[in-house]
Write an enzyme that holds these catalytic residues in place. Structure first.
Site, mmCIF file in Angstrom:
data_model
loop_
_atom_site.group_PDB
_atom_site.id
_atom_site.type_symbol
_atom_site.label_atom_id
_atom_site.label_comp_id
_atom_site.label_asym_id
_atom_site.label_seq_id
_atom_site.Cartn_x
_atom_site.Cartn_y
_atom_site.Cartn_z
ATOM 1 N N THR A 171 0.838 -1.200 0.000
ATOM 2 C CA THR A 171 0.000 0.000 0.000
ATOM 3 C C THR A 171 0.873 1.250 0.000
ATOM 4 O O THR A 171 0.659 2.178 -0.786
ATOM 5 C CB THR A 171 -0.935 0.003 1.239
ATOM 6 O OG1 THR A 171 -1.782 -1.142 1.152
ATOM 7 C CG2 THR A 171 -1.774 1.262 1.308
ATOM 8 N N ASN A 231 -5.340 -9.502 -7.978
ATOM 9 C CA ASN A 231 -5.487 -10.200 -6.704
ATOM 10 C C ASN A 231 -6.822 -10.914 -6.540
ATOM 11 O O ASN A 231 -6.939 -11.811 -5.724
ATOM 12 C CB ASN A 231 -5.278 -9.235 -5.541
ATOM 13 C CG ASN A 231 -6.117 -7.996 -5.671
ATOM 14 O OD1 ASN A 231 -5.995 -7.238 -6.639
ATOM 15 N ND2 ASN A 231 -7.000 -7.783 -4.726
ATOM 16 N N GLN A 277 1.092 -9.727 -6.076
ATOM 17 C CA GLN A 277 0.616 -11.117 -6.156
ATOM 18 C C GLN A 277 1.520 -12.003 -7.008
ATOM 19 O O GLN A 277 1.328 -13.207 -7.077
ATOM 20 C CB GLN A 277 -0.811 -11.150 -6.736
ATOM 21 C CG GLN A 277 -1.859 -10.511 -5.846
ATOM 22 C CD GLN A 277 -2.130 -11.302 -4.573
ATOM 23 O OE1 GLN A 277 -1.789 -12.490 -4.475
ATOM 24 N NE2 GLN A 277 -2.723 -10.659 -3.594
ATOM 25 N N SER A 290 5.350 -6.986 -1.897
ATOM 26 C CA SER A 290 4.899 -7.033 -0.507
ATOM 27 C C SER A 290 5.358 -8.306 0.185
ATOM 28 O O SER A 290 5.179 -9.404 -0.344
ATOM 29 C CB SER A 290 3.365 -6.964 -0.490
ATOM 30 O OG SER A 290 2.881 -7.179 0.809
ATOM 31 N N THR A 297 13.540 5.423 10.956
ATOM 32 C CA THR A 297 14.516 4.362 11.205
ATOM 33 C C THR A 297 14.046 3.055 10.579
ATOM 34 O O THR A 297 12.924 2.612 10.830
ATOM 35 C CB THR A 297 14.715 4.182 12.732
ATOM 36 O OG1 THR A 297 15.070 5.446 13.264
ATOM 37 C CG2 THR A 297 15.779 3.152 13.037
ATOM 38 N N CYS A 329 -23.198 -9.159 -5.156
ATOM 39 C CA CYS A 329 -24.633 -8.898 -5.094
ATOM 40 C C CYS A 329 -24.875 -7.400 -5.055
ATOM 41 O O CYS A 329 -24.334 -6.699 -4.221
ATOM 42 C CB CYS A 329 -25.201 -9.565 -3.848
ATOM 43 S SG CYS A 329 -26.879 -9.114 -3.539
HETATM 44 N N1 PMP Z 1 -1.704 -4.672 -4.164
HETATM 45 C C1 PMP Z 1 -2.218 -5.896 -4.357
HETATM 46 C C2 PMP Z 1 -2.368 -6.432 -5.756
HETATM 47 C C3 PMP Z 1 -2.621 -6.663 -3.262
HETATM 48 O O1 PMP Z 1 -3.150 -7.881 -3.459
HETATM 49 C C4 PMP Z 1 -2.480 -6.125 -1.951
HETATM 50 C C5 PMP Z 1 -2.935 -6.893 -0.740
HETATM 51 N N2 PMP Z 1 -4.245 -7.380 -0.834
HETATM 52 C C6 PMP Z 1 -1.920 -4.846 -1.807
HETATM 53 C C7 PMP Z 1 -1.545 -4.151 -2.939
HETATM 54 C C8 PMP Z 1 -1.721 -4.215 -0.452
HETATM 55 O O2 PMP Z 1 -0.701 -4.877 0.206
HETATM 56 P P1 PMP Z 1 -0.187 -4.487 1.692
HETATM 57 O O3 PMP Z 1 -1.189 -5.112 2.603
HETATM 58 O O4 PMP Z 1 1.175 -5.078 1.781
HETATM 59 O O5 PMP Z 1 -0.172 -3.031 1.815
#
Ligand code: PMP
Length: 395
Positions: free
Chosen positions: A72, A154, A189, A209, A247, A335
């Site tokens: 993120t 994802n 992913q 990640s 840090t 839905c």
């Molecule tokens: N990008 C993708 C394609 C993800 O699948 C995810 C996690 N669902 C994230 C970003 C966010 O990852 P993080 O939880 O490490 O911030």
């Protein structure tokens, strides 16, 4: 009853090696890597060795890796940083192109930028979830500073044509005689299964990640190619070459690097193994349950993700019943009456007649065994008709 965990796209277990690396590094290298004494220098050496390991896994150079708190933050950093630096360089109204099926950490960042006056175009996808590079060519303008298309989705697992997109972006740069647009991909992913060589992929920025690659939570990285201009997201000390203050967590970086190296080592073998299990699960479920269909295209998908829509079933109900049966999966209610609304990914692939059906994501992983898949298929085959009857009776 043994639990079966098929939600590896949301979070993978932490590998034993990564756990050990985190524990040992926290104990041994507790110093501040910016300090000039022995403890500080040892922590710095350990941090830089983690950075070199991550760089090696991506065929990047160590100074091209910025450790972040996760994907993120890396995504936010790429967008905010590139746009801000383009603004500083005098581009009045920078433009961005992203795919319609990006993760919320990209979509919401871009929406925030739109509120600040940024122009954004969303690349549509076909029924498989694939973008079209011809469409991309039409959308890029001389003001485009960033093109971002995720490596693999994802929710449905679709693998986007990254090298083709990179070629298109390079073509645009040449036509405009400009350093822009840059090409960013969210590869969160992809790291367990696909080619992660940034040179072969041709990307300028790439998000990864730890929490998706059997590493500790709370750490990730952004690859930023040398020469790419990117302002920092936050201000403070000179950490991470002035690009990410605070840090550094040497232990988390080391745990991540260890997990990533391990994942890369087993990538080819694991891809084949989980693809077989996924195909077996798909075949069994689709054969036995009428009104079920795959979202996406298994031939163009990550080997571990299977997303199936079941007509007449609310996905949340199926997730909860499966959970009670000892099985963890994930679902995003498609839905329309759901307060959350349909998944933007399922909407974007626009499957006629399936918009109302509950979609379930089964995401397999390193711990998934053949007998697990059999048990999951049997439970789904038992529960779907039951839930359909319940749903009909409540109508
Ligand atoms: N990008 C993708 C394609 C993800 O699948 C995810 C996690 N669902 C994230 C970003 C966010 O990852 P993080 O939880 O490490 O911030």
């Amino acid at each position: 009853m043994k639990r079966i965990y098929l939600d590896n796209a949301a979070a993978t277990p932490v590998s034993a090696l990564a756990q050990k690396a985190v524990a040992e590094t926290s104990k041994k290298f507790f110093g501040n890597p910016s300090a000039i004494h022995k403890e500080g220098k040892e922590a710095r050496t350990s941090l830089e060795s983690a950075r070199a390991m991550v760089a090696e896994a991506l065929a990047a150079r160590p100074d091209e890796i910025i450790f972040t708190s996760g994907a993120t933050e890396a995504n936010n950093m790429a967008f905010m940083g590139v746009v801000q630096s383009a603004g500083i360089r005098g581009l009045a109204r920078p433009h961005i192109v992203i795919s319609a099926i990006e993760h919320p950490s990209v979509l919401e960042t871009v929406r925030a930028l739109e509120r600040y006056g940024m122009r954004v175009d969303y690349l549509p996808v076909d029924s498989r979830g694939l973008i079209d590079t011809k469409e991309l060519r039409k959308l890029i303008t001389p003001e485009t500073v960033l093109v971002s298309v995720m490596y693999a989705n994802n929710e449905i697992g679709t693998i986007e044509p990254i090298t083709d997109i990179a070629r298109e972006v390079r073509h645009a740069r040449k036509m405009n005689s400009s350093a822009y647009p840059y090409f960013h991909t969210d590869a969160s992913q992809a790291a367990n299964y696909l080619d992660m060589n940034v040179l072969r992929l041709g990307v300028d920025l790439m998000t990864i990640s730890s929490g998706k690659t059997y590493g500790p939570r709370g750490v990730g990285a952004l690859f930023v190619k040398r020469g790419v201009e990117m302002s920092p997201l936050m201000y403070g000390g000179e950490h991470e070459a002035g690009r990410r203050p605070g840090t550094e967590s040497v232990a988390l970086a080391t745990g991540f690097a260890t997990a990533l190296a391990e994942a890369r080592k087993m990538s080819v073998k694991e891809s084949k193994r989980v693809a077989k299990l996924r195909d077996a699960l798909a075949a069994k479920v689709l054969k036995k349950i009428s009104g079920s269909s795959v979202n996406g295209d298994l031939a163009r998908s990550l080997p571990n993700i299977l997303n199936i829509s079941f007509e007449g079933v609310e996905s949340e109900a199926l997730v909860l019943y499966l959970d009670a049966a000892g099985i963890a999966v994930s679902g995003k209610s498609a839905c329309k009456s759901s307060s959350e609304g349909p998944s933007h990914v399922i909407l974007a692939i626009d499957k006629a007649g399936n918009g109302e059906a509950g979609a379930i994501r089964f995401s397999l992983g390193r711990e998934t065994k053949s007998e697990d898949v059999t048990r999951v298929a049997n439970e789904v085959i038992r529960l779907v008709p039951l839930l359909r009857t319940m749903q009909e009776n409540s109508n």
